[in-house]
Every structure is written in C-alpha cells, then in structure tokens.
Design a protein around this motif. Structure first.
Motif, PDB file in Angstrom:
ATOM      1  N   TRP A  47       0.816  -1.219   0.000  1.00 12.49           N
ATOM      2  CA  TRP A  47       0.000   0.000   0.000  1.00 12.49           C
ATOM      3  C   TRP A  47       0.846   1.264   0.000  1.00 12.49           C
ATOM      4  O   TRP A  47       0.585   2.191  -0.763  1.00 12.49           O
ATOM      5  CB  TRP A  47      -0.921   0.018   1.212  1.00 12.49           C
ATOM      6  CG  TRP A  47      -2.053  -0.954   1.177  1.00 12.49           C
ATOM      7  CD1 TRP A  47      -2.299  -1.980   2.052  1.00 12.49           C
ATOM      8  CD2 TRP A  47      -3.119  -0.994   0.222  1.00 12.49           C
ATOM      9  NE1 TRP A  47      -3.432  -2.657   1.695  1.00 12.49           N
ATOM     10  CE2 TRP A  47      -3.963  -2.059   0.580  1.00 12.49           C
ATOM     11  CE3 TRP A  47      -3.444  -0.230  -0.899  1.00 12.49           C
ATOM     12  CZ2 TRP A  47      -5.111  -2.391  -0.138  1.00 12.49           C
ATOM     13  CZ3 TRP A  47      -4.582  -0.552  -1.624  1.00 12.49           C
ATOM     14  CH2 TRP A  47      -5.403  -1.619  -1.241  1.00 12.49           C
TER      15      TRP A  47
ATOM     16  N   TYR B 130      -7.635   4.432  -3.616  1.00  9.08           N
ATOM     17  CA  TYR B 130      -7.474   3.127  -2.970  1.00  9.08           C
ATOM     18  C   TYR B 130      -7.264   3.249  -1.466  1.00  9.08           C
ATOM     19  O   TYR B 130      -7.209   2.231  -0.764  1.00  9.08           O
ATOM     20  CB  TYR B 130      -6.292   2.383  -3.594  1.00  9.08           C
ATOM     21  CG  TYR B 130      -6.633   1.668  -4.877  1.00  9.08           C
ATOM     22  CD1 TYR B 130      -6.840   0.291  -4.905  1.00  9.08           C
ATOM     23  CD2 TYR B 130      -6.763   2.368  -6.065  1.00  9.08           C
ATOM     24  CE1 TYR B 130      -7.158  -0.360  -6.080  1.00  9.08           C
ATOM     25  CE2 TYR B 130      -7.080   1.728  -7.253  1.00  9.08           C
ATOM     26  CZ  TYR B 130      -7.276   0.364  -7.252  1.00  9.08           C
ATOM     27  OH  TYR B 130      -7.599  -0.283  -8.418  1.00  9.08           O
TER      28      TYR B 130
ATOM     29  N   ARG C 290      -9.357   4.063   0.614  1.00 11.78           N
ATOM     30  CA  ARG C 290     -10.517   3.499   1.302  1.00 11.78           C
ATOM     31  C   ARG C 290     -10.415   1.978   1.385  1.00 11.78           C
ATOM     32  O   ARG C 290     -10.851   1.374   2.363  1.00 11.78           O
ATOM     33  CB  ARG C 290     -11.807   3.935   0.607  1.00 11.78           C
ATOM     34  CG  ARG C 290     -12.048   3.352  -0.748  1.00 11.78           C
ATOM     35  CD  ARG C 290     -13.204   4.081  -1.450  1.00 11.78           C
ATOM     36  NE  ARG C 290     -13.771   3.317  -2.537  1.00 11.78           N
ATOM     37  CZ  ARG C 290     -13.209   3.174  -3.735  1.00 11.78           C
ATOM     38  NH1 ARG C 290     -12.057   3.771  -3.984  1.00 11.78           N
ATOM     39  NH2 ARG C 290     -13.800   2.452  -4.661  1.00 11.78           N
ATOM     40  N   PHE C 291      -9.815   1.337   0.368  1.00 16.45           N
ATOM     41  CA  PHE C 291      -9.577  -0.103   0.436  1.00 16.45           C
ATOM     42  C   PHE C 291      -8.462  -0.398   1.437  1.00 16.45           C
ATOM     43  O   PHE C 291      -8.522  -1.381   2.178  1.00 16.45           O
ATOM     44  CB  PHE C 291      -9.186  -0.655  -0.935  1.00 16.45           C
ATOM     45  CG  PHE C 291     -10.330  -0.755  -1.910  1.00 16.45           C
ATOM     46  CD1 PHE C 291     -11.449  -1.522  -1.619  1.00 16.45           C
ATOM     47  CD2 PHE C 291     -10.289  -0.077  -3.121  1.00 16.45           C
ATOM     48  CE1 PHE C 291     -12.504  -1.622  -2.524  1.00 16.45           C
ATOM     49  CE2 PHE C 291     -11.327  -0.175  -4.026  1.00 16.45           C
ATOM     50  CZ  PHE C 291     -12.448  -0.948  -3.726  1.00 16.45           C
TER      51      PHE C 291
ATOM     52  N   VAL D 227     -13.940   2.674   5.667  1.00  8.82           N
ATOM     53  CA  VAL D 227     -14.239   3.270   4.365  1.00  8.82           C
ATOM     54  C   VAL D 227     -14.864   4.646   4.535  1.00  8.82           C
ATOM     55  O   VAL D 227     -14.457   5.629   3.916  1.00  8.82           O
ATOM     56  CB  VAL D 227     -15.181   2.350   3.549  1.00  8.82           C
ATOM     57  CG1 VAL D 227     -15.664   3.060   2.285  1.00  8.82           C
ATOM     58  CG2 VAL D 227     -14.472   1.059   3.186  1.00  8.82           C
TER      59      VAL D 227
ATOM     60  N   THR E   5     -18.673   0.348  -2.160  1.00 14.72           N
ATOM     61  CA  THR E   5     -17.301  -0.042  -1.845  1.00 14.72           C
ATOM     62  C   THR E   5     -17.277  -1.230  -0.901  1.00 14.72           C
ATOM     63  O   THR E   5     -16.543  -2.199  -1.108  1.00 14.72           O
ATOM     64  CB  THR E   5     -16.539   1.142  -1.217  1.00 14.72           C
ATOM     65  OG1 THR E   5     -16.470   2.210  -2.161  1.00 14.72           O
ATOM     66  CG2 THR E   5     -15.125   0.727  -0.829  1.00 14.72           C
TER      67      THR E   5
ATOM     68  N   THR F 292     -16.335  -5.608  -1.691  1.00 16.86           N
ATOM     69  CA  THR F 292     -15.296  -6.355  -0.978  1.00 16.86           C
ATOM     70  C   THR F 292     -15.744  -7.768  -0.650  1.00 16.86           C
ATOM     71  O   THR F 292     -14.904  -8.658  -0.437  1.00 16.86           O
ATOM     72  CB  THR F 292     -14.904  -5.643   0.338  1.00 16.86           C
ATOM     73  OG1 THR F 292     -16.036  -5.588   1.215  1.00 16.86           O
ATOM     74  CG2 THR F 292     -14.393  -4.236   0.072  1.00 16.86           C
TER      75      THR F 292
ATOM     76  N   LYS G  50      -7.990 -10.148  -4.694  1.00 24.14           N
ATOM     77  CA  LYS G  50      -8.465  -8.874  -4.150  1.00 24.14           C
ATOM     78  C   LYS G  50      -8.014  -7.676  -4.977  1.00 24.14           C
ATOM     79  O   LYS G  50      -8.842  -6.851  -5.390  1.00 24.14           O
ATOM     80  CB  LYS G  50      -7.980  -8.719  -2.706  1.00 24.14           C
ATOM     81  CG  LYS G  50      -8.313  -7.371  -2.088  1.00 24.14           C
ATOM     82  CD  LYS G  50      -8.020  -7.352  -0.594  1.00 24.14           C
ATOM     83  CE  LYS G  50      -6.563  -7.524  -0.298  1.00 24.14           C
ATOM     84  NZ  LYS G  50      -6.287  -7.367   1.159  1.00 24.14           N
ATOM     85  N   SER G  51      -6.721  -7.548  -5.235  1.00 25.44           N
ATOM     86  CA  SER G  51      -6.228  -6.368  -5.939  1.00 25.44           C
ATOM     87  C   SER G  51      -6.768  -6.285  -7.362  1.00 25.44           C
ATOM     88  O   SER G  51      -7.043  -5.200  -7.872  1.00 25.44           O
ATOM     89  CB  SER G  51      -4.697  -6.357  -5.952  1.00 25.44           C
ATOM     90  OG  SER G  51      -4.200  -7.499  -6.626  1.00 25.44           O
TER      91      SER G  51
ATOM     92  N   GLN H 110     -10.454  -5.201  -7.182  1.00 24.53           N
ATOM     93  CA  GLN H 110     -10.493  -3.771  -6.890  1.00 24.53           C
ATOM     94  C   GLN H 110     -10.128  -2.952  -8.121  1.00 24.53           C
ATOM     95  O   GLN H 110     -10.766  -1.933  -8.419  1.00 24.53           O
ATOM     96  CB  GLN H 110      -9.540  -3.449  -5.737  1.00 24.53           C
ATOM     97  CG  GLN H 110      -9.967  -4.002  -4.394  1.00 24.53           C
ATOM     98  CD  GLN H 110      -8.904  -3.851  -3.329  1.00 24.53           C
ATOM     99  OE1 GLN H 110      -7.762  -3.499  -3.624  1.00 24.53           O
ATOM    100  NE2 GLN H 110      -9.255  -4.118  -2.082  1.00 24.53           N
TER     101      GLN H 110
ATOM    102  N   GLU I  23     -12.510  -0.211 -10.004  1.00 28.08           N
ATOM    103  CA  GLU I  23     -12.116   1.192 -10.179  1.00 28.08           C
ATOM    104  C   GLU I  23     -12.045   1.572 -11.652  1.00 28.08           C
ATOM    105  O   GLU I  23     -12.541   2.626 -12.067  1.00 28.08           O
ATOM    106  CB  GLU I  23     -10.759   1.434  -9.517  1.00 28.08           C
ATOM    107  CG  GLU I  23     -10.722   1.168  -8.029  1.00 28.08           C
ATOM    108  CD  GLU I  23     -11.590   2.134  -7.245  1.00 28.08           C
ATOM    109  OE1 GLU I  23     -11.137   3.247  -6.966  1.00 28.08           O
ATOM    110  OE2 GLU I  23     -12.729   1.762  -6.927  1.00 28.08           O
TER     111      GLU I  23
END
Length: 385
Positions: free
Chosen positions: A27, A73, A75-76, A91, A311, A315, A325-326, A329, A333
């Motif tokens: 991140w 991102y 918020r993720f 979030v 959002t 998830t 996951k990535s 996401q 987006e």
C-alpha cells in the motif's frame, strides 16, 4: 473536457498499474506513486498554462486523474489497516477527510487564482498549490503503519501451500451476497468473480452514484452564473456540496454495519430523488440560492451512501478468494471511472441540448432522473435475489 480527461486517467491507471503495484510493493509504495503522479501532473499543467497549450493541460489532467485514481485506494487500504469489524467505518471515515478539503482546498484555490498573472497564467497558482498538497499527502502516507502482508497475491497463496489460485473452492456465501450463491461450493476464477452479481451490482451502483453527483456538479456553477448569481455565491454552494459528500462518513459506516449495503443504496436513491427534484425547482433568477444549496447538498449525501455502500459491497465478492483482491479492486475502479468519464464528457452536450441557462439545467436534471430510475431497478433486483 478537463474533468472527463481526469476520470479517464483514473480509469487507465486502475486498469494497468495499481493492482500490479500494490501486489508487488504494498500500500505505502503504491500510494506514494499516486502522490508522485499528482505532482508530475500539476507541474505539467503549470507548463501547459505557461505555454498556453490546451493539449498539455488536458494531458496533465489525465496524469492528475491517474494520481487521484491511486489515491482512491486509500478506502480499500483502510479496510486492511483496521480490524474486520470496523471495515465499513474505515471506508466512511476515510471519505470524511473530504470535509476539510471542502473548504480549505477551494478557498486556497480561490486565493491563489491570479497570483502569477492574468490570461493563461490565471490558474497557475492552483497547480503550484496542488504540488504542495501532493507532498503533504506523501508525508501523511508515510506515517501510516500499513500491514505489509495485507495485499495477498496469487504467488503468495501458492507458496503457502494453498490451492491453485485460479481454481479454488469457496465456502458458503455471506447472507448479503445477492446471486449465484445458492451452491455452497463453487469453482472460482477471476473471470467468474467478475461475472457475479455481487460484483456487477455494486459496480453499477458506484457508477450511477458518481454520475448522478458529478454531472450536475460539473456544470451548475455555469448555470448559476447564467441566471445572475455571482461566482462567490456558486463557490459557497459547491463548498457545502463537498461537505455534504464527505460529512455523512461520520455515521455511514455504522449505518452499513447495522442495515447493510442494499439499505445504504436505498438511502442514496432517496437523497438523489430529493436533490434532483429540488434542482428542477430552481428559477431563472438570482433571488434565492436555496434550491441550489439544497439540491446539491442532497446529491452529495446520496453519493456518500451510494459510493460507501458499493465499496463495502464489492469487498464481499473476494472475501473467500483474497488472492484476487487487488485485481477485483482494479476492475471495479477502472470500469467505474471509465464509464463515468464518458458520461462526464456528455454533460455539456446534454446541458446545451435545451439551450443555455435554466432550461439547460433542467434538461440535465431530467436526464439524471433517468439514471436514478436505472439505479432503482438495480436495487430492486438486489432485494429480490
């Protein structure tokens, strides 16, 4: 045009870079890359103004959008930093940061307008300040203790001795998931995840929530000026609109935890209907700013509930397959901002289709009622499945 380029930049970076960067470097490094892109875009924008080149300015907005796309991102990332029980609040609290930006950002931008001269240099100060904001954001990102193991990759899953990430067995779905979940076990691939209704539905809710909010926001200051309001009056309206977008985050997370993501979308619809109806009541004079204030405030509140709920909703699709996951996401987006960018490009044409002034403003809001109708149908489908 510039706003459309901005959102397309957000879409492109999400599709091509973010999932790889966050998987490989985590991140913090990924978010720092977003800060760097924002600084580069701002610098390029300043150069475009200095050279009076609209092409360079538009390109700078694509790069600025890319930086903002990575920043979204956060918020993720908040979901990974906080305990799972506080995911929804993470979030919404992250979005609360916009409360400060609602006033500070706009007032600073107004204060530095014209600081470097007139003509093409009128807004050069805005780009300079944006570079400072990018540097400040990088500093604050550096202060966050991100979990280095939060971004799970496919290779890590295999190294840990788990099943092949392209073919795993998932357990029974959560009660909030809305379709394709009747079997207690299903073979899961990335493509199958992206086809599931609990990906498609929140994706569409996110797109529509953004469009219903952004399209009037991108043109209402023009409409207010055309009916006689001052720039100061319209600036105050947009400040309170931004405040309405982000301040509900104080309790949106709690609301989603207690009532669920579908109910959050219902609240969004109610606010969108109220805001659009009030917008349609605006008159072709400068007697009262009340309809403009109230209409944009309700649209801002609706966006917060719709976007926050979407959002958290999305998830759930990778809860049993975290190695995707990535990528999920990134798909969410990229698709969201791609279609948003296209619709934002159309805003000016829709506004001008019925003429300038209040007629164009009402024409746009009638179009928004059509988008709200689609959103209602999606939420009804989610409730029935």
């Amino acid at each position: 045009m510039t706003l459309g380029c901005f959102f397309l930049g957000m879409s492109v970076i999400s599709c091509t870079f973010t999932h790889w960067c966050f998987e490989e470097y985590g991140w913090k490094f990924g978010l720092w890359c977003g800060c760097l892109l924002s600084a580069v875009g701002s610098t390029l924008g300043g150069v475009g103004l200095w050279l009076s080149s609209s092409v360079i300015v538009l390109l700078s907005n694509v790069i600025l959008g890319a930086g903002a796309g990575i920043g979204m991102y956060l918020r993720f990332a908040s979901v990974d930093v906080l305990p799972q029980a506080y995911a929804s609040r993470g979030v919404s609290w992250t979005l609360c940061g916009g409360c400060l930006a609602a006033f500070v950002g706009l007032e600073i931008a107004t204060a530095v307008t014209g600081a470097f001269g007139d003509g093409s240099l009128t807004f050069l100060g805005v780009f300079v300040v944006n570079i400072c904001f990018a540097v400040a954001q990088a500093v604050f990102v550096g202060l966050v203790a991100f979990d280095k193991n939060a971004v799970v990759t496919a290779s890590e899953t295999q190294e840990n001795g788990d099943d092949d990430p392209m073919e795993i067995i998932t357990g029974e779905a959560n009660d909030d998931q809305t379709a394709n979940d009747t079997d207690t076990t299903t073979t899961t691939t990335l493509v199958s995840l992206l086809k599931r209704s609990d990906f498609v539905l929140p994706l569409l809710v996110s797109i529509l929530s953004w469009c219903i909010m952004v399209q009037p926001k991108s043109i209402f200051r023009v409409a207010m000026r055309e009916v006689g309001f001052t720039d100061r009056q319209s600036l105050t309206v947009v400040e309170f609109h931004f405040l309405a977008m982000f301040s509900p985050g104080i309790f949106t997370g709690w609301f989603i935890e207690k009532f669920g993501t579908v109910r959050s979308s219902q609240v969004a619809i109610l606010n969108f209907l109220l805001g659009t109806s009030i917008n349609l009541s605006a008159q072709a004079n400068s007697i009262s700013t009340a309809p403009w204030f109230l209409g944009m405030i309700f649209l801002g509140i609706g966006w917060n509930f719709g976007y926050s709920g979407a959002t958290v909703w999305v998830t759930k699709v990778y809860a049993a397959a975290p190695q995707f996951k990535s990528k999920v996401q990134a798909a969410n987006e990229s698709l969201s901002f791609f279609f948003l960018g296209i619709l934002v490009f159309s805003t000016g044409y829709i506004h001008n289709a019925c003429g300038a002034g209040i007629d164009g403003w009402r024409c746009l809001n009638y179009f928004l009622l059509g988008l709200i109708s689609i959103l209602i149908c999606l939420v009804l489908f989610a409730m029935l499945t």
